[in-house]
Design an enzyme around this catalytic site. Structure first.
Site, PDB file in Angstrom:
ATOM      1  N   SER A 245       0.854  -1.190   0.000  1.00  0.00           N
ATOM      2  CA  SER A 245       0.000   0.000   0.000  1.00  0.00           C
ATOM      3  C   SER A 245       0.888   1.238   0.000  1.00  0.00           C
ATOM      4  O   SER A 245       2.119   1.147   0.011  1.00  0.00           O
ATOM      5  CB  SER A 245      -0.905   0.001   1.235  1.00  0.00           C
ATOM      6  OG  SER A 245      -0.123   0.144   2.417  1.00  0.00           O
ATOM      7  N   LYS A 246       0.250   2.395  -0.001  1.00  0.00           N
ATOM      8  CA  LYS A 246       1.009   3.647  -0.077  1.00  0.00           C
ATOM      9  C   LYS A 246       1.937   3.843   1.117  1.00  0.00           C
ATOM     10  O   LYS A 246       2.932   4.546   1.016  1.00  0.00           O
ATOM     11  CB  LYS A 246       0.042   4.826  -0.197  1.00  0.00           C
ATOM     12  CG  LYS A 246      -0.648   4.898  -1.554  1.00  0.00           C
ATOM     13  CD  LYS A 246      -1.488   6.148  -1.674  1.00  0.00           C
ATOM     14  CE  LYS A 246      -2.128   6.216  -3.065  1.00  0.00           C
ATOM     15  NZ  LYS A 246      -2.961   7.429  -3.221  1.00  0.00           N
ATOM     16  N   ARG A 247       1.607   3.218   2.247  1.00  0.00           N
ATOM     17  CA  ARG A 247       2.470   3.420   3.404  1.00  0.00           C
ATOM     18  C   ARG A 247       3.837   2.759   3.237  1.00  0.00           C
ATOM     19  O   ARG A 247       4.762   3.034   3.986  1.00  0.00           O
ATOM     20  CB  ARG A 247       1.786   2.917   4.673  1.00  0.00           C
ATOM     21  CG  ARG A 247       1.766   1.410   4.848  1.00  0.00           C
ATOM     22  CD  ARG A 247       1.253   1.055   6.241  1.00  0.00           C
ATOM     23  NE  ARG A 247       1.321  -0.358   6.497  1.00  0.00           N
ATOM     24  CZ  ARG A 247       0.387  -1.231   6.161  1.00  0.00           C
ATOM     25  NH1 ARG A 247      -0.696  -0.817   5.534  1.00  0.00           N
ATOM     26  NH2 ARG A 247       0.521  -2.509   6.452  1.00  0.00           N
ATOM     27  N   HIS A 248       3.951   1.872   2.263  1.00  0.00           N
ATOM     28  CA  HIS A 248       5.238   1.231   1.989  1.00  0.00           C
ATOM     29  C   HIS A 248       6.096   2.075   1.055  1.00  0.00           C
ATOM     30  O   HIS A 248       7.160   1.653   0.629  1.00  0.00           O
ATOM     31  CB  HIS A 248       5.022  -0.160   1.370  1.00  0.00           C
ATOM     32  CG  HIS A 248       4.296  -1.095   2.270  1.00  0.00           C
ATOM     33  ND1 HIS A 248       2.982  -1.466   2.060  1.00  0.00           N
ATOM     34  CD2 HIS A 248       4.682  -1.724   3.408  1.00  0.00           C
ATOM     35  CE1 HIS A 248       2.597  -2.302   3.018  1.00  0.00           C
ATOM     36  NE2 HIS A 248       3.608  -2.469   3.837  1.00  0.00           N
ATOM     37  N   GLY A 249       5.638   3.261   0.733  1.00  0.00           N
ATOM     38  CA  GLY A 249       6.350   4.115  -0.210  1.00  0.00           C
ATOM     39  C   GLY A 249       5.458   4.404  -1.396  1.00  0.00           C
ATOM     40  O   GLY A 249       4.341   3.914  -1.500  1.00  0.00           O
TER      41      GLY A 249
END
Length: 471
Positions: A245-249
């Protein structure tokens, strides 16, 4: 269908993103695997856009997806096809299925269907459509939909090229809607018609589509065609083993382009998400085409490691042609306010700077001091190395050496500095570090003699004079 000389169908794969957002890592990997499989087998790669979600599909997303494909170098042999331009074809197939008895009109209202679902769940049953309109011979009506009259007994088995044999019991599949009440086709209907018409031989997609496959096989068979072969590739996780997801970059492919990654590094990273060839980590595009096969795609989830991508990008930048990097880094220099500069100086600097840069953004930052009239000074570095009579004396000694020497001869300048250090009883670093700060405004740079060669004699003398005047 196009045939090979041995009468086997020629490989034709497709990549069908929905333009409801940008092309992300998962979609990029799917596109690459389809492209590689087609190229490996000398087949064709088809691009189509599944844009039937009229509310969420946007022209800017189409543009973004096609830009990402072009940046990755995933050229397509046909397309892009747009499903919204094929509605007449889908209606024709729906009518054909109604005429043959493979589909029927359903008049159940949304409220009726919701009540049926709630009743089924309350009794512990699966909330499936019960087929109450099937066999009634109903016709079109306001709010009516068309459903597929799927088999109610037996099972469908397909041999997944990654996961192996998979079987679905028909009792678990209800009569899915193939045409909505507004006359538009549903996903399953549009997909199978496209795959039939485009003569797709292999469907390579994420394993979240496994449950869609038996429905699509049954639809294709109901139309009298053979289904393509299916390969469902594993999902992608972040380093914490949660779904990517976006939290991984940044997950949009174009985000990485904007951060200064090279397309060949991204291609290499995407290829390694679930596929491997021995212990090899770095592959050229041609090697990937020659080596790629679905037998080497794993069944377990792949992990996207941003640190590995950074490392790959660093290695590709080190190997890249300096002239090409000089072109690619221009937008990043522009963001730093450098619209005009001496490109010859940049080309001289790049071979030295790539040793310490992970991406084009960093390359621009490292290159900046060499492309301006006077570098921006780090305040702490200036205070420590350029202020006071001792600093001024060192800089004057260095200036005399430069004025008498040849900064283009790195080895000779090195020897001259060492000789000066020996004569004055100073350590080489005591001469080099004030010189480095005077020339670059920073305490870190390539070797000081390489810095001089990049800047050239006149620029070195000018910067030394400015530093001496400010000491």
């Amino acid at each position: 269908m196009t045939q090979n000389n041995d009468n086997r169908p020629k490989v034709r794969t497709r990549f069908p993103p929905s333009p409801t957002g940008a092309l992300h890592i998962g979609g990029g990997r799917t596109a690459l695997f389809n492209w590689l499989f087609a190229r490996h087998h000398g087949g064709q790669f088809i691009m189509r856009l599944e844009d039937t979600d009229l509310q969420r599909s946007k022209p800017e997303h189409v543009t973004s997806i096609l830009e990402a494909m072009e940046w990755l170098g995933l050229d397509f042999d046909e397309g892009p096809y747009y499903q919204t331009k094929r509605f007449d074809r889908y209606k024709q197939v729906v009518e054909q299925m109604l005429q043959s008895g493979a589909a029927y009109w359903c008049h159940c209202s949304p409220e009726t269907l919701q009540a049926k679902r709630e009743a089924a769940m309350a009794s512990g049953a699966k909330p499936m459509y019960d087929g109450c309109c099937r066999g009634k011979g109903l016709g079109p009506a306001p709010g009516a939909v068309v459903r597929f009259a799927g088999p109610r007994t037996g099972s469908t088995t397909f041999n997944d090229m990654v996961k192996g044999p998979i079987t679905f019991d028909h009792a678990e599949l209800d009569d899915l809607i193939i045409q909505r009440s507004d006359g538009s086709p549903t996903y399953h209907l549009a997909v199978i018609v496209d795959d039939i018409d485009m003569e797709v031989t292999h469907v390579i997609r994420g394993d979240d589509h496994v449950s869609n496959t038996p429905r699509q096989i049954l639809l294709i068979r109901a139309l009298g065609h053979l289904e393509p072969r299916y390969a469902h590739i594993p999902m992608i996780l972040g380093q914490d083993k949660a779904r990517l997801s976006k939290r991984h970059g940044a997950t949009a492919i174009t985000d990485y382009r904007e951060m200064g990654y090279l397309p060949e590094a991204m291609i290499n990273a995407l290829a390694r998400l679930g596929w491997s060839h021995g212990d090899q980590e770095i592959f050229s595009r041609q090697e990937l085409i020659e080596l790629f096969d679905l037998d080497s795609v794993g069944r377990s989830a792949a992990v996207f490691d941003l640190d590995k991508l950074r490392s790959l990008n660093h290695k590709y930048i080190q190997k890249a042609d300096p002239q090409r990097l000089a072109q690619l880094v221009q937008p990043f220099l522009a963001k730093l306010g450098l619209a005009a500069y001496d490109e010859a100086v940049l080309r001289k600097a790049i071979p030295e700077l790539v040793q310490r840069t992970e991406n084009l953004e960093q390359l621009a930052q490292w290159a900046q001091p060499y492309l301006v009239d006077q570098p921006e000074m780090d305040a702490k570095a200036r205070q420590k190395f350029l202020i006071g009579p001792e600093a001024a004396a060192i800089l004057r000694q260095v200036r005399e050496l430069v004025a008498a020497g040849n900064v283009d001869d790195v080895a000779a300048m090195n020897e001259a500095f060492r000789a000066l250090a020996a004569r004055t009883g100073q350590k080489l670093g005591a001469l080099a570090q004030p010189t480095r700060v005077a020339l670059t405004g920073r305490t870190a740079s390539p070797g000081i003699f390489e810095v001089m060669a990049i800047l050239g004699r006149q620029a070195v003398l000018t910067r030394l004079d400015q530093a001496i005047a400010g000491a």
